[in-house]
Design a protein around this motif. Structure first.
Motif, PDB file in Angstrom:
ATOM      1  N   ARG A 128       0.799  -1.235   0.000  1.00 46.07           N
ATOM      2  CA  ARG A 128       0.000   0.000   0.000  1.00 46.07           C
ATOM      3  C   ARG A 128       0.831   1.284   0.000  1.00 46.07           C
ATOM      4  O   ARG A 128       0.645   2.134  -0.849  1.00 46.07           O
ATOM      5  N   HIS A 129       1.704   1.407   1.012  1.00 47.78           N
ATOM      6  CA  HIS A 129       2.356   2.700   1.250  1.00 47.78           C
ATOM      7  C   HIS A 129       3.856   2.595   1.022  1.00 47.78           C
ATOM      8  O   HIS A 129       4.636   2.345   1.938  1.00 47.78           O
ATOM      9  N   LEU A 130       4.211   2.842  -0.216  1.00 47.43           N
ATOM     10  CA  LEU A 130       5.577   2.642  -0.666  1.00 47.43           C
ATOM     11  C   LEU A 130       6.582   3.490   0.110  1.00 47.43           C
ATOM     12  O   LEU A 130       7.692   3.031   0.405  1.00 47.43           O
ATOM     13  N   LEU A 131       6.190   4.705   0.453  1.00 46.98           N
ATOM     14  CA  LEU A 131       7.145   5.599   1.130  1.00 46.98           C
ATOM     15  C   LEU A 131       7.607   5.030   2.468  1.00 46.98           C
ATOM     16  O   LEU A 131       8.719   5.320   2.915  1.00 46.98           O
ATOM     17  N   ARG A 132       6.750   4.213   3.094  1.00 50.57           N
ATOM     18  CA  ARG A 132       7.130   3.612   4.387  1.00 50.57           C
ATOM     19  C   ARG A 132       8.354   2.705   4.251  1.00 50.57           C
ATOM     20  O   ARG A 132       9.085   2.509   5.211  1.00 50.57           O
ATOM     21  N   CYS A 133       8.550   2.157   3.058  1.00 55.11           N
ATOM     22  CA  CYS A 133       9.706   1.270   2.835  1.00 55.11           C
ATOM     23  C   CYS A 133      11.010   1.974   3.177  1.00 55.11           C
ATOM     24  O   CYS A 133      11.961   1.348   3.634  1.00 55.11           O
ATOM     25  N   PHE A 154       8.249   8.221  -4.079  1.00 58.56           N
ATOM     26  CA  PHE A 154       9.216   7.181  -3.709  1.00 58.56           C
ATOM     27  C   PHE A 154      10.357   7.134  -4.725  1.00 58.56           C
ATOM     28  O   PHE A 154      11.535   7.085  -4.376  1.00 58.56           O
ATOM     29  N   ALA A 155       9.985   7.171  -6.004  1.00 59.43           N
ATOM     30  CA  ALA A 155      11.001   7.094  -7.065  1.00 59.43           C
ATOM     31  C   ALA A 155      11.958   8.289  -6.995  1.00 59.43           C
ATOM     32  O   ALA A 155      13.148   8.154  -7.284  1.00 59.43           O
ATOM     33  N   ARG A 156      11.421   9.447  -6.629  1.00 61.15           N
ATOM     34  CA  ARG A 156      12.294  10.630  -6.517  1.00 61.15           C
ATOM     35  C   ARG A 156      13.230  10.509  -5.315  1.00 61.15           C
ATOM     36  O   ARG A 156      14.385  10.928  -5.366  1.00 61.15           O
ATOM     37  N   GLN A 157      12.705   9.942  -4.218  1.00 59.27           N
ATOM     38  CA  GLN A 157      13.469   9.935  -2.959  1.00 59.27           C
ATOM     39  C   GLN A 157      14.483   8.794  -2.866  1.00 59.27           C
ATOM     40  O   GLN A 157      15.470   8.913  -2.156  1.00 59.27           O
ATOM     41  N   THR A 158      14.187   7.698  -3.524  1.00 57.79           N
ATOM     42  CA  THR A 158      15.097   6.560  -3.393  1.00 57.79           C
ATOM     43  C   THR A 158      16.318   6.755  -4.303  1.00 57.79           C
ATOM     44  O   THR A 158      16.215   7.358  -5.371  1.00 57.79           O
ATOM     45  N   GLU A 159      17.441   6.254  -3.827  1.00 53.26           N
ATOM     46  CA  GLU A 159      18.687   6.404  -4.574  1.00 53.26           C
ATOM     47  C   GLU A 159      18.802   5.313  -5.648  1.00 53.26           C
ATOM     48  O   GLU A 159      19.076   5.589  -6.814  1.00 53.26           O
ATOM     49  N   ASP A 160      18.566   4.072  -5.197  1.00 52.14           N
ATOM     50  CA  ASP A 160      18.684   2.913  -6.092  1.00 52.14           C
ATOM     51  C   ASP A 160      17.382   2.128  -6.089  1.00 52.14           C
ATOM     52  O   ASP A 160      16.962   1.634  -5.038  1.00 52.14           O
ATOM     53  N   GLY A 161      16.778   2.014  -7.249  1.00 53.74           N
ATOM     54  CA  GLY A 161      15.509   1.297  -7.314  1.00 53.74           C
ATOM     55  C   GLY A 161      15.289   0.655  -8.667  1.00 53.74           C
ATOM     56  O   GLY A 161      15.745   1.165  -9.690  1.00 53.74           O
ATOM     57  N   VAL A 162      14.619  -0.497  -8.648  1.00 56.97           N
ATOM     58  CA  VAL A 162      14.212  -1.156  -9.894  1.00 56.97           C
ATOM     59  C   VAL A 162      12.691  -1.301  -9.836  1.00 56.97           C
ATOM     60  O   VAL A 162      12.153  -1.845  -8.872  1.00 56.97           O
ATOM     61  N   PHE A 163      12.007  -0.774 -10.869  1.00 63.31           N
ATOM     62  CA  PHE A 163      10.549  -0.788 -10.912  1.00 63.31           C
ATOM     63  C   PHE A 163      10.107  -1.742 -12.018  1.00 63.31           C
ATOM     64  O   PHE A 163      10.502  -1.579 -13.171  1.00 63.31           O
TER      65      PHE A 163
END
Lengths: 179, 125
Positions: free
Chosen positions: A66-71, A116-125
């Motif tokens: 649900r809440h990706l930012l919590r990750c 989330f995409a803006r805040q995370t440094e390394d991510g694969v979507f």
């Protein structure tokens, strides 16, 4: 580095996304963000198969449908989001509301995904491709396609690398593969 | 002539606006019911124009071949409608096939052919 990988069903996008996340993580932490809310035994089996395929790769599983930012409370590391499709589905047709169509929740989910995409440094979507047929869908399904399409375009603009998977092979639409 | 295609919601019109410096008013969005405005630079949802032809018993290939001069400077945008299950209705099957034939013909004539994927251009010609 941020990477978007899109593909059809069983195109190999999840497996490739895992490899990408491992590369991005290097010796650091890697998080598998589990997004699916299982509906039935078929979903349970799919989850089990995904778990088996990432066993021994050192992923920490974060249940966050649900809440990706919590990750991000987990701290820095490479985040694997598999999948954007499931996240938007959970929001647009919420289980706790008897799967009733909830467009506002869908918009909120897309905003949170982009934040989330803006805040995370390394991510694969990881994202599904459901845009190339001639069907006329019911309005709610069409709304879902439009929302996922918007997610794809906006993630593609935010990500350093954009990939398309088919038959286990990949095509690079933008950027380069991580070294 | 330019041919742009891609799945639904991939940002095809936005791509054309940015790439060719057009205004929204330069784009005619084709409908299945009415003939397009051929004075416009860009014909979007051209798959609907094919439907319009079929509905009126016009041979779509013959039409495009006979009117190729009309289209020399145009930008066509087609939605990719080709990767789903074969449609149940006869009309939709005929439409999908006719649209595919027209796209192949136009792609042969076009100076530039691009597929749009998540807003990004994949240049095919």
């Amino acid at each position: 580095m941020k990477i978007l990988i899109a593909g059809g069903s069983k195109s190999g996008k999840s497996d490739y996304a895992q490899t990408l996340a491992l590369t991005l993580a290097g010796p650091g932490r890697r998080f598998y963000v589990a997004t699916m809310i299982p509906f039935d035994a078929e979903d349970q089996a799919r989850i089990a198969s995904h778990r088996a395929r990432r066993a021994g790769l050192g992923f920490e599983t974060v249940e966050e449908p649900r809440h990706l930012l919590r990750c991000l409370e987990n701290g820095p590391g490479a985040y694997l989001i598999d999948s954007v499709t499931a996240l938007l589905t959970n929001a647009l047709f919420p289980q706790e509301k008897d799967y009733r169509f909830s467009p506002k929740e869908g918009e909120r989910c897309l905003s949170e995904l982009l934040a989330f995409a803006r805040q995370t440094e390394d991510g694969v979507f990881v994202m599904d491709l459901i845009f190339s047929d001639s069907c006329r869908y019911p309005a709610e399904t069409e709304h879902f396609r439009r929302l996922l399409g918007a997610a794809g375009r906006r993630l593609a603009a935010l990500c350093d690398t954009v990939l398309e998977a088919s038959a286990g092979r990949i095509f690079i639409h933008k950027g380069a593969l991580p070294k | 002539m330019v041919l742009i295609f891609g799945g639904a919601y991939q940002g095809k019109k936005d791509f054309v606006l940015a790439q060719f410096g057009l205004k929204k008013d330069d784009i005619c969005v084709c409908s299945p019911e009415n003939a397009p405005d051929f004075t416009k630079k860009c014909l979007a949802n051209a798959e609907n124009f094919v439907w319009y032809c079929l509905n009126r018993g016009v041979d779509e290939m013959n039409y495009f071949r006979c009117n190729s001069a009309l289209f020399e400077d145009k930008i066509f945008i087609f939605r990719d409608i080709f990767c789903g299950v074969v449609p149940l209705s006869k009309e939709e099957r005929a439409w999908r096939e006719a649209t595919g034939r027209v796209m192949q013909y136009l792609a042969g004539k076009a100076d530039r052919v691009s597929r749009i994927f998540c807003g990004l251009e994949q240049r095919l010609k």
